[in-house]
Scaffold this active site. Structure first.
Site, PDB file in Angstrom:
ATOM      1  N   HIS A 179       0.822  -1.207   0.000  1.00  0.00           N
ATOM      2  CA  HIS A 179       0.000   0.000   0.000  1.00  0.00           C
ATOM      3  C   HIS A 179       0.855   1.254   0.000  1.00  0.00           C
ATOM      4  O   HIS A 179       0.525   2.255  -0.620  1.00  0.00           O
ATOM      5  CB  HIS A 179      -0.909   0.010   1.231  1.00  0.00           C
ATOM      6  CG  HIS A 179      -2.122  -0.831   1.039  1.00  0.00           C
ATOM      7  ND1 HIS A 179      -2.703  -1.541   2.049  1.00  0.00           N
ATOM      8  CD2 HIS A 179      -2.851  -1.068  -0.062  1.00  0.00           C
ATOM      9  CE1 HIS A 179      -3.744  -2.188   1.576  1.00  0.00           C
ATOM     10  NE2 HIS A 179      -3.860  -1.910   0.296  1.00  0.00           N
ATOM     11  N   ARG A 195       2.908  -3.516 -19.285  1.00  0.00           N
ATOM     12  CA  ARG A 195       3.684  -4.739 -19.009  1.00  0.00           C
ATOM     13  C   ARG A 195       2.905  -5.566 -17.991  1.00  0.00           C
ATOM     14  O   ARG A 195       2.905  -5.240 -16.800  1.00  0.00           O
ATOM     15  CB  ARG A 195       5.055  -4.382 -18.432  1.00  0.00           C
ATOM     16  CG  ARG A 195       6.016  -3.711 -19.400  1.00  0.00           C
ATOM     17  CD  ARG A 195       7.348  -3.444 -18.715  1.00  0.00           C
ATOM     18  NE  ARG A 195       8.420  -3.149 -19.635  1.00  0.00           N
ATOM     19  CZ  ARG A 195       8.854  -1.918 -19.925  1.00  0.00           C
ATOM     20  NH1 ARG A 195       8.293  -0.868 -19.354  1.00  0.00           N
ATOM     21  NH2 ARG A 195       9.847  -1.737 -20.762  1.00  0.00           N
ATOM     22  N   ARG A 238       0.240  -5.810 -23.333  1.00  0.00           N
ATOM     23  CA  ARG A 238       1.196  -6.794 -23.841  1.00  0.00           C
ATOM     24  C   ARG A 238       1.018  -8.084 -23.052  1.00  0.00           C
ATOM     25  O   ARG A 238       0.985  -8.063 -21.818  1.00  0.00           O
ATOM     26  CB  ARG A 238       2.627  -6.277 -23.664  1.00  0.00           C
ATOM     27  CG  ARG A 238       3.642  -7.290 -24.141  1.00  0.00           C
ATOM     28  CD  ARG A 238       5.037  -6.769 -24.054  1.00  0.00           C
ATOM     29  NE  ARG A 238       5.549  -6.777 -22.692  1.00  0.00           N
ATOM     30  CZ  ARG A 238       6.762  -6.341 -22.365  1.00  0.00           C
ATOM     31  NH1 ARG A 238       7.557  -5.846 -23.289  1.00  0.00           N
ATOM     32  NH2 ARG A 238       7.173  -6.375 -21.126  1.00  0.00           N
ATOM     33  N   GLU A 285      11.437  -6.974 -31.442  1.00  0.00           N
ATOM     34  CA  GLU A 285      12.550  -6.827 -30.496  1.00  0.00           C
ATOM     35  C   GLU A 285      13.581  -7.942 -30.639  1.00  0.00           C
ATOM     36  O   GLU A 285      14.493  -8.059 -29.841  1.00  0.00           O
ATOM     37  CB  GLU A 285      12.029  -6.742 -29.058  1.00  0.00           C
ATOM     38  CG  GLU A 285      11.036  -7.809 -28.662  1.00  0.00           C
ATOM     39  CD  GLU A 285      10.469  -7.616 -27.256  1.00  0.00           C
ATOM     40  OE1 GLU A 285      11.028  -6.861 -26.460  1.00  0.00           O
ATOM     41  OE2 GLU A 285       9.442  -8.260 -26.967  1.00  0.00           O
ATOM     42  N   ASN A 312      14.889  -2.092 -26.177  1.00  0.00           N
ATOM     43  CA  ASN A 312      15.700  -2.632 -25.076  1.00  0.00           C
ATOM     44  C   ASN A 312      16.206  -4.030 -25.441  1.00  0.00           C
ATOM     45  O   ASN A 312      17.381  -4.350 -25.285  1.00  0.00           O
ATOM     46  CB  ASN A 312      14.883  -2.717 -23.784  1.00  0.00           C
ATOM     47  CG  ASN A 312      14.186  -1.412 -23.460  1.00  0.00           C
ATOM     48  OD1 ASN A 312      14.567  -0.372 -23.963  1.00  0.00           O
ATOM     49  ND2 ASN A 312      13.147  -1.466 -22.636  1.00  0.00           N
ATOM     50  N   ASP A 313      15.300  -4.855 -25.931  1.00  0.00           N
ATOM     51  CA  ASP A 313      15.706  -6.204 -26.319  1.00  0.00           C
ATOM     52  C   ASP A 313      16.348  -6.220 -27.692  1.00  0.00           C
ATOM     53  O   ASP A 313      17.280  -6.988 -27.928  1.00  0.00           O
ATOM     54  CB  ASP A 313      14.497  -7.158 -26.286  1.00  0.00           C
ATOM     55  CG  ASP A 313      14.292  -7.717 -24.889  1.00  0.00           C
ATOM     56  OD1 ASP A 313      15.269  -8.267 -24.340  1.00  0.00           O
ATOM     57  OD2 ASP A 313      13.190  -7.578 -24.337  1.00  0.00           O
ATOM     58  N   ARG A 340      21.527  -6.732 -21.286  1.00  0.00           N
ATOM     59  CA  ARG A 340      21.141  -5.397 -20.829  1.00  0.00           C
ATOM     60  C   ARG A 340      21.223  -5.235 -19.315  1.00  0.00           C
ATOM     61  O   ARG A 340      21.179  -4.121 -18.804  1.00  0.00           O
ATOM     62  CB  ARG A 340      19.733  -5.037 -21.344  1.00  0.00           C
ATOM     63  CG  ARG A 340      18.620  -5.865 -20.758  1.00  0.00           C
ATOM     64  CD  ARG A 340      17.346  -5.738 -21.584  1.00  0.00           C
ATOM     65  NE  ARG A 340      16.298  -5.029 -20.903  1.00  0.00           N
ATOM     66  CZ  ARG A 340      15.014  -5.084 -21.239  1.00  0.00           C
ATOM     67  NH1 ARG A 340      14.631  -5.790 -22.300  1.00  0.00           N
ATOM     68  NH2 ARG A 340      14.124  -4.412 -20.576  1.00  0.00           N
ATOM     69  N   CYS A 347       8.267   1.235 -28.048  1.00  0.00           N
ATOM     70  CA  CYS A 347       8.011   1.309 -26.611  1.00  0.00           C
ATOM     71  C   CYS A 347       9.259   1.000 -25.792  1.00  0.00           C
ATOM     72  O   CYS A 347       9.199   0.935 -24.574  1.00  0.00           O
ATOM     73  CB  CYS A 347       6.854   0.408 -26.203  1.00  0.00           C
ATOM     74  SG  CYS A 347       7.149  -1.312 -26.591  1.00  0.00           S
TER      75      CYS A 347
END
Ligand code: PEP
Ligand code: MG
Length: 582
Positions: free
Chosen positions: A194, A301, A337, A435, A458-459, A469, A506
């Site tokens: 929380h 994600r 995704r 990717e 990124n990938d 990475r 993205c």
């Protein structure tokens, strides 16, 4: 200088001195045996204490509703439910009758047992509930003893601070002086706690799960907290401080821009309109994204939903999470995704001791190998789709067969919803993340079966340049401006356009200010990034024209090395700044 690493729970950077908050443990609980004839009087005492506690929590609930949001206020609604829970009252009465212990002792016993049980759970959500139970019990016992809460007030600070504590119970978190508390560093907590939810709702940088930081840091020590990378640095040296102070200035600049640019289009000076969207990992981030002026969610994600140890989110939990995002975003598109577990997002149920997890059993491979799990997610997305404008995107697609198989399972999921007579969204756009180099090379083929592309740089960089990475020893080699990457980007974007579909991005590169003009020049249609970056990228887009961006992109494409590409960009940026200043 010493740096501690924890869980990045709420993005942003804060620099301030530490305020170490030592929460009082439970009040001293008197323990004595009562006579049977005293049970009634003890019971009446409890009723009064409960009534007082309910009034206090109601006040906190109203405050949270006014100052934060209805959703965050629900934490206190849950406290109210517990305080008014008849079973809980019955349990207390029964325990008092059997043990003949005084009521404070009984409240302590019962709540302690319940929270201990919850603490043992593998599910972090249950462990967080243990904190709520402790919070409630402390309040009731204080009221039984008529003790005023005597810990230092967090509601009024006389200086800017970073709050360091073992944990922060929700009723403390709600009262903190938000103008003075610049960041939170806690020993306990997780992304789903929380306190993390509240920190994100406050827009307050936070690092949780720092183990024993509250014992190691002293009041007044200078701290630098980075809620994006999950680090807290004690007594940072001058160089580190200056670097981060600059980042803080940037942050401020960004927030000012945010206000000014929110409702303006992401349009170049000569009228090329692109779309800026936000990346999120948790439903509650959608509200922040909206405030940044986003035009939708370009990447949700979903794997974080599955990362609670021992517990995968079932269809209903997923349906709820997706619906919440869709409802928040209204008519704006939300790209969900499907799970991208594996690689660096390991889940013990699926991955055990893989030699090369990044090249292993992950993302769409894992989904296709577990069709029932995959269809459960697809059904949840399809059903949630009636609450807004949903799009589906598959991660780590390496070639057309995987896309065809994923689409076939989507058809099955649709048929299952139909069979169960469940309402579901009919016309959903289905896109592919590009990717993996093989997907980039066959983008023209994938474009025939995809509704849109979203480039996961990124990938893509990791796999094209063979650079892990997550490995800091080689991370400098994973350079987005390698000519190979630029050629891939051009190939992917051109393939999309030839087949009449949009090309988005993205990966982190979409939010890199140095890349914006090149990406525009290459023809990128959609940029999706952390919502904090949206105003800055929008500002850049609104200050450039396409002719010059295309010239820059062409120059970069002719670059023979990373440094050649970078210097072309640098030269272009300073020339562009000069033009703007004139
Ligand atoms: C990417 O690879 O660029 C991407 C956006 O996906 P993730 O960072 O979740 O792997
Ligand atoms: Mg990826």
């Amino acid at each position: 200088m010493k740096t501690y690493t924890g869980i990045p729970a709420s993005a942003g950077i804060a620099i301030a001195t530490a305020f170490v908050y030592r929460d009082e443990e439970f009040p001293e609980v008197p323990r004595y045996i009562i006579k049977k004839t005293e049970i009634n009087a003890e019971w009446k005492k409890l009723q009064k204490a409960l009534a007082r506690s309910v009034a206090e929590v109601k006040a906190l609930y109203e405050k949270a509703k006014r100052e934060i949001s209805r959703e965050q206020a629900d934490i206190f609604q849950a406290h109210l439910l517990m305080l008014e829970d008849v079973d809980f009252h019955d349990q207390l009465l029964a325990r008092m009758k059997t043990s003949l212990r005084n009521i404070e002792w009984v409240v302590w016993d019962v709540s302690h047992e319940t929270s201990q049980k919850l603490m043992m759970s593998a599910d972090p959500v249950f462990r967080e509930r243990a904190v709520d139970i402790a919070d409630i019990a402390r309040r009731v016992i204080n009221n039984l003893l008529s003790v005023k809460r005597n810990r230092p007030s967090l509601a009024k600070m006389d200086r800017d601070v970073i709050l360091v504590a073992r944990n922060l119970i929700p009723s403390d978190a709600i009262t903190i002086d938000k103008s003075r508390v610049k960041g939170l560093a806690l020993d306990e907590g997780s992304q789903t706690s929380h306190t993390a939810i509240l920190a994100r709702a406050f827009g307050m940088p936070a690092v949780l799960g720092l183990s024993t930081i509250s014992k190691k840091i002293k009041d007044g020590e200078m701290l630098m907290l980075n809620g994006t990378s999950g680090t807290v640095t004690v007594n940072p040296d001058k160089r580190t401080l200056t670097r981060h102070e600059n980042e803080v200035k940037q942050q401020r600049k960004r927030s000012d821009l945010l206000a000014k640019l929110r409702d303006l289009p992401a349009e170049t000076t000569d009228g090329r309109r692109v779309t800026l969207k936000a990346n999120i990992g948790f439903p509650e981030e959608a509200e922040r994204a909206l405030r940044s002026g986003t035009e939708g969610i370009g990447l949700y994600r979903t794997e974080f939903l599955f990362m609670s140890p021992g517990k995968a989110a079932d269809e209903e939990a997923q349906y709820e999470a997706y619906s919440r995002v869709l409802k928040t975003m209204g008519k704006m598109p939300v790209t969900i995704r499907t799970v991208d577990l594996g690689g660096d997002k390991l889940v013990p149920e699926f991955q055990d001791n893989e030699k090369n997890p990044l090249l292993g059993y992950r993302a769409i491979r894992l989904s296709l190998a577990n069709p029932e799990l995959f269809k459960m997610q697809l059904r949840a997305i399809l059903r949630a789709g009636v609450n807004g404008n949903v799009r589906i995107m598959f991660p780590m697609i390496s070639g057309i067969e995987e896309l065809e198989q994923a689409r076939a399972l989507l058809d099955e999921a649709r048929a299952e919803c139909k069979k169960k007579k469940q309402a579901f969204a009919r016309d959903i756009e289905v896109g592919v993340m590009i990717e993996i180099p093989s997907a980039a090379m066959t983008a023209d083929i994938l474009a025939e079966k995809a509704g849109f592309f979203s480039i996961g740089t990124n990938d893509l960089i990791q796999h094209s340049l063979a650079v892990d990475r997550g490995n800091e020893k080689v991370s400098h080699l994973g350079d987005s401006y390698h000519p190979a990457i630029l050629r891939f980007l051009k190939q992917i974007i051109d393939a999309a356009h030839e087949k009449g579909i949009k090309a988005g991005m993205c990966g982190e590169l979409a939010g890199d200010p140095a890349a914006t003009a090149v990406l525009l020049g290459l023809g990128l249609d959609e940029f999706s990034m952390t919502s904090l970056s949206i105003p800055h990228i929008k500002e850049i887009i609104r200050g450039v024209n396409m002719e010059s961006c295309k010239a820059l992109a062409n120059k970069c494409l002719r670059g023979r090395s990373t440094s050649e590409v970078r210097s072309s960009i640098k030269a272009w940026m300073s020339a562009n700044d000069r033009v703007k200043k004139r």
